[in-house]
Each structure stands twice: as structure tokens, then as C-alpha cells.
Design a protein around this motif. Structure first.
Motif, PDB file in Angstrom:
ATOM      1  N   VAL A 122      38.266  52.309  38.739  1.00 24.15           N
ATOM      2  CA  VAL A 122      37.309  51.639  39.634  1.00 24.15           C
ATOM      3  C   VAL A 122      37.145  50.179  39.238  1.00 24.15           C
ATOM      4  O   VAL A 122      37.234  49.270  40.080  1.00 24.15           O
ATOM      5  N   ASN A 123      36.938  49.939  37.954  1.00 24.95           N
ATOM      6  CA  ASN A 123      36.715  48.582  37.457  1.00 24.95           C
ATOM      7  C   ASN A 123      37.949  47.703  37.677  1.00 24.95           C
ATOM      8  O   ASN A 123      37.841  46.570  38.164  1.00 24.95           O
ATOM      9  N   GLY A 124      39.113  48.233  37.340  1.00 28.03           N
ATOM     10  CA  GLY A 124      40.341  47.450  37.435  1.00 28.03           C
ATOM     11  C   GLY A 124      40.687  47.058  38.857  1.00 28.03           C
ATOM     12  O   GLY A 124      41.010  45.895  39.146  1.00 28.03           O
ATOM     13  N   VAL A 125      40.619  48.020  39.772  1.00 30.86           N
ATOM     14  CA  VAL A 125      40.958  47.745  41.178  1.00 30.86           C
ATOM     15  C   VAL A 125      39.961  46.761  41.794  1.00 30.86           C
ATOM     16  O   VAL A 125      40.352  45.805  42.475  1.00 30.86           O
ATOM     17  N   LEU A 126      38.684  46.977  41.533  1.00 24.75           N
ATOM     18  CA  LEU A 126      37.668  46.093  42.122  1.00 24.75           C
ATOM     19  C   LEU A 126      37.787  44.673  41.590  1.00 24.75           C
ATOM     20  O   LEU A 126      37.657  43.703  42.358  1.00 24.75           O
ATOM     21  N   ARG A 127      38.030  44.519  40.304  1.00 20.17           N
ATOM     22  CA  ARG A 127      38.159  43.166  39.745  1.00 20.17           C
ATOM     23  C   ARG A 127      39.405  42.466  40.279  1.00 20.17           C
ATOM     24  O   ARG A 127      39.400  41.252  40.524  1.00 20.17           O
ATOM     25  N   ASN A 128      40.465  43.221  40.499  1.00 23.28           N
ATOM     26  CA  ASN A 128      41.688  42.652  41.081  1.00 23.28           C
ATOM     27  C   ASN A 128      41.438  42.209  42.523  1.00 23.28           C
ATOM     28  O   ASN A 128      41.872  41.129  42.946  1.00 23.28           O
ATOM     29  N   ILE A 129      40.723  43.035  43.268  1.00 23.20           N
ATOM     30  CA  ILE A 129      40.375  42.670  44.651  1.00 23.20           C
ATOM     31  C   ILE A 129      39.499  41.427  44.656  1.00 23.20           C
ATOM     32  O   ILE A 129      39.707  40.499  45.467  1.00 23.20           O
ATOM     33  N   ALA A 130      38.509  41.372  43.768  1.00 21.38           N
ATOM     34  CA  ALA A 130      37.601  40.217  43.712  1.00 21.38           C
ATOM     35  C   ALA A 130      38.368  38.931  43.445  1.00 21.38           C
ATOM     36  O   ALA A 130      38.062  37.874  44.033  1.00 21.38           O
ATOM     37  N   ARG A 131      39.373  38.989  42.573  1.00 18.87           N
ATOM     38  CA  ARG A 131      40.160  37.791  42.255  1.00 18.87           C
ATOM     39  C   ARG A 131      40.994  37.330  43.440  1.00 18.87           C
ATOM     40  O   ARG A 131      41.310  36.134  43.565  1.00 18.87           O
TER      41      ARG A 131
END
Length: 436
Positions: A122-131
Motif C-alpha cells: 500500500v505504502n509503496g504503490v501510493l508513494r509512487n503514484i504521488a510522485r
């Protein structure tokens, strides 16, 4: 937060109820907001925007998630799927919420619901999307126009195809953009209890922003209030919340002093109470619907509006009633429909309906018209209306009806599109029964 109530938790639970259990969004949202009315206005507004916004952009959100996640949204656990959707909505559409906070809260919720093993995902995908949120790739507008519209406006592709077939590319894009342009709240003054100027003064005293609607001196657009039940004017039945397009039914019906009106599918009673008020205490409006629950909604509005010339009856519109033959000066047939005109307000309808269901509704409308048309007195009129934009349910049904019953003639009809008159798409036809 107040009393340890998490607004994101409430939104997540609502999204699961709507998307995974098939509940209707407006009912689920109302239930939660009623239960947590004690929460500050800002928090209830956050819950509403997050839940409604996620539903409104669902297809787009899934598209974005699928670009960055090896596990596609359809394959995710239901709770994780909806958690990811509402989190991406915050990242893309809620600038006031820091991306880091979105990611952190999503991880907390995943762990709270025993999905700690997926918290890294969850954390990894969301942070990648945010970037990368400003560089999202959408379907090519020139090569895949239908798919582009579907993703850009979160509308199932079969509905996009249908709108294009019925109204063309440009009009379809206008319709879809209108659905996402936000909805104002329009109200109709209960003229049985007060004048428009009196209500305007009362609302202003309650701190409500009031805007007049051109051409309708009994209607306003209101904003700036907390919630409806907080307004004494609403609790006292001084106004009724109704879209302007829906108010057009009474405008087209043009009731005259002493008219007897039958509304065969009336719940919750907006159009019926409007006509009863225009009759100014004369005549009678008989509002019918299929179940005791729906009749109770009508009765509640009759009582709240203080109308003595209106009553509610439990009656199936598909079952012929001999006592009603040639009884109505105005017969209101605002019939069950696909709701393609209200997709801006009821965000989830688009995901629940099918092409087959549209055909079934058109047939049900014909069945009801077959059953009730003789209730209209000769020389008087039938008002046929729907809150949809589907020729099969609208113009084609009117043509079918006139061909089948030549004693009726079409006086006027209008297909209203979203934001053209009010928020919603709506159709009205006035059919006069000839003879004396």
C-alpha cells in the motif's frame, strides 16, 4: 477527529458497502451523516467529498492504480481495493491533504484491518503514484476516443458509446463534463406556508446564502449552511429540496383551480406537493406509489408542507383501477427509469446498471402507460416524464404511445440535459386526450 472517530475509516466502510455489497451511495452516505451529525461541519464535509469523489472518479482511479500496481484493482482484497481508491482520490483531487499524510493514514488503516502484511505494498504503490500524479497516461484521445472519455470522466464505456450514438461526440463530452461539474442545491418555496420573499428573509437570518433562479420566482439556490435539518425553516416545511428540471413537471402541467390530479408513481412527493401548492388549496392531488414505505415518504411530505388538498395511496401503477377511469384532469406519469440524467448526483448508478436493464425499464414504462392512460378525462392531459437521457425511454416511448392511442396528441416535449435547466438531465412530454 472527534471521539476517536476516523473520517477516513467511515469513508472506507461506506465505499465497501457501496462497491462490494451493492448498497446505494446516497442512502449509505445519508445514514452515516445522520448518525454522526454531531461531528464538526468540516469533518462531515470531508467524509462527503472523499466518499462521493471516490465514487465519481472510480474508473479513473482504477486506471491510475493499475498503471503502478502489479496486482490490478480487480484482483485486490475488497478492503485494500477501496482503501487504494480513496487514497489516490486524495492525492489527485484533494490538494489540502499532504501526500505523506494520505500514505501514512492508508498504512494505518491497512494494519488496523489486519492487513499488516500488505502495508508495504500500500505504502509503496501510493508513494509512487504521488510522485508521478502529474504525468499519468490516459488512453489516446484520437485513437481510443470512447475509452479516453470512459477513463477521463469515469463513465462505463457502454454508456459512452450509447451517448455518442444518441447525441454525437461533442454533446457526449459536454454531458460527461456537466456530470463532474458539481451540483448546486435548489429549493422550492412552500407557498402554502410563506411567500418567496418571506422565505428568503428567513434563510438569510439563518445564515444561508440565497440565490434567485431566473424565471422561477418560487425557487432558490442555497449554500453556506451546515446541514438541512439544522435549518428551522426546513424542519418547518417552508421549502422542499428539488432540482429545477424536476420542477418543470408542474410548470408543464399548468394546473388550474379545482383540478383533480393523479400521480401514479409519486414518491417521495416532490412533484405532487408542487402541484398541490399551485392549486392554492383547491382541487385534489392523489399521490400513489407501490409500497407502504414509499407512501409513508409522501405522507411525511404532505404533513410537513401542511397540504389539505393532497392525499397518499398505496397502489400498483401496473394494475388497472376501474374507479380512476376519466377521473384525472392531470395524470402525472413520472415513471421508473434508468436515471441516466442524474448520474451527477447519484454517482454509483452508472456502475450498477446494464444495457439490458434499460430495455426492461422501457417496457415497464409502456406497461404503466397502457394501464393508466384511461384515467385522463377527455380534453385533459397526461404528463410523461423521466430523469433520463435515453430515446428508448423518452421520445420513442412517446411515439409508441401516440401510435397506439391516437386519441392522444403531443402538445410539447423537451429533453433537458445536465446543467441546461437545473443539475439533472430530464425529459417531459405533455399529451392531450382529445374529445369531450
Amino acid at each position: 477527529m472527534t471521539d476517536n472517530i476516523s473520517t477516513r475509516e467511515l469513508s472506507l466502510q461506506m465505499l465497501i458497502e457501496i462497491n462490494e455489497k451493492g448498497q446505494f451511495s446516497h442512502i449509505v452516505l445519508k445514514g452515516v451523516l445522520d448518525k454522526y451529525q454531531y461531528l464538526p461541519k468540516k469533518e462531515r464535509a470531508f467524509i462527503t467529498r472523499l466518499t462521493d469523489g471516490t465514487m465519481e472518479h472510480l474508473i479513473e482511479l482504477d486506471h491510475i492504480i493499475d498503471l503502478f500496481s502489479k496486482t490490478k484493482t480487480k484482483k485486490m482484497k475488497p478492503l485494500i481495493r477501496n482503501l487504494m481508491r480513496m487514497s489516490v482520490y486524495q492525492i489527485k483531487y484533494m490538494d489540502s491533504v499532504p501526500d505523506a499524510a494520505v500514505c501514512n493514514e492508508a498504512v494505518k488503516l491497512a494494519k488496523k484491518h489486519k492487513f499488516g502484511q500488505l502495508s508495504g505494498f500500500v505504502n509503496g504503490v501510493l508513494r509512487n503514484i504521488a510522485r508521478n500524479i502529474n504525468d499519468i497516461k490516459y488512453p489516446d484521445v484520437k485513437k481510443e476516443f470512447n475509452k479516453y472519455l470512459s477513463v477521463r470522466y469515469s463513465m462505463p464505456e457502454w454508456i459512452v458509446r450509447k451517448f455518442i450514438k444518441d447525441y454525437g461526440n461533442e454533446k457526449t463530452q459536454e454531458i460527461l463534463a456537466a456530470f463532474q461539474s458539481g451540483n448546486s442545491i435548489s429549493i422550492r418555496v412552500n407557498t402554502a406556508k410563506c411567500t418567496p420573499s418571506e422565505l428568503k428573509d428567513i434563510l438569510c437570518d439563518e445564515g444561508v446564502c440565497v440565490e434567485e433562479i431566473e424565471g422561477l420566482d418560487y425557487a432558490f439556490v442555497i449554500s453556506g449552511f451546515d446541514y438541512l435539518n439544522s435549518l428551522e425553516s426546513f424542519r418547518n416545511g417552508l421549502f422542499y429540496v428539488q432540482d429545477v428540471s424536476s420542477m418543470m413537471v408542474a410548470e408543464y402541467a399548468k394546473p388550474e383551480h379545482g383540478d383533480h390530479v393523479i400521480d401514479v408513481c409519486a414518491a417521495p412527493g416532490g412533484k405532487s406537493t408542487h402541484i398541490a401548492e399551485l392549486l392554492n388549496g383547491s382541487g385534489f392531488v392523489e399521490a400513489r406509489d407501490l409500497t407502504d414505505y414509499k407512501v409513508s415518504l409522501i405522507e411525511e411530505n404532505i404533513k410537513r408542507h401542511g397540504l389539505s388538498n393532497m392525499g397518499a395511496v398505496c397502489m400498483d401503477a401496473t394494475v388497472f383501477n376501474e374507479a380512476s377511469v376519466e377521473k384525472a384532469d392531470i395524470l402525472i406519469c413520472d415513471l421508473p427509469c434508468s436515471g441516466l440524467g442524474v448520474l451527477g448526483r447519484k454517482k454509483d448508478i452508472r456502475y450498477k446498471m446494464t444495457e439490458q436493464s434499460l430495455d426492461g425499464l422501457a417496457e415497464l414504462q409502456k406497461e404503466i402507460l397502457d394501464t393508466v392512460h384511461t384515467y385522463v378525462r377527455k380534453g385533459k392531459k397526461l404528463i410523461y416524464s423521466t430523469c433520463t437521457m435515453n430515446p428508448a425511454e423518452n421520445e420513442e416511448n412517446v411515439r409508441w404511445f401516440i401510435n397506439r392511442y391516437p386519441e392522444f396528441e403531443l402538445e410539447t416535449s423537451k429533453q433537458m440535459f445536465p446543467k441546461e435547466i437545473g443539475n439533472d438531465g430530464f425529459f417531459i412530454a405533455v399529451l392531450k386526450r382529445n374529445g369531450r
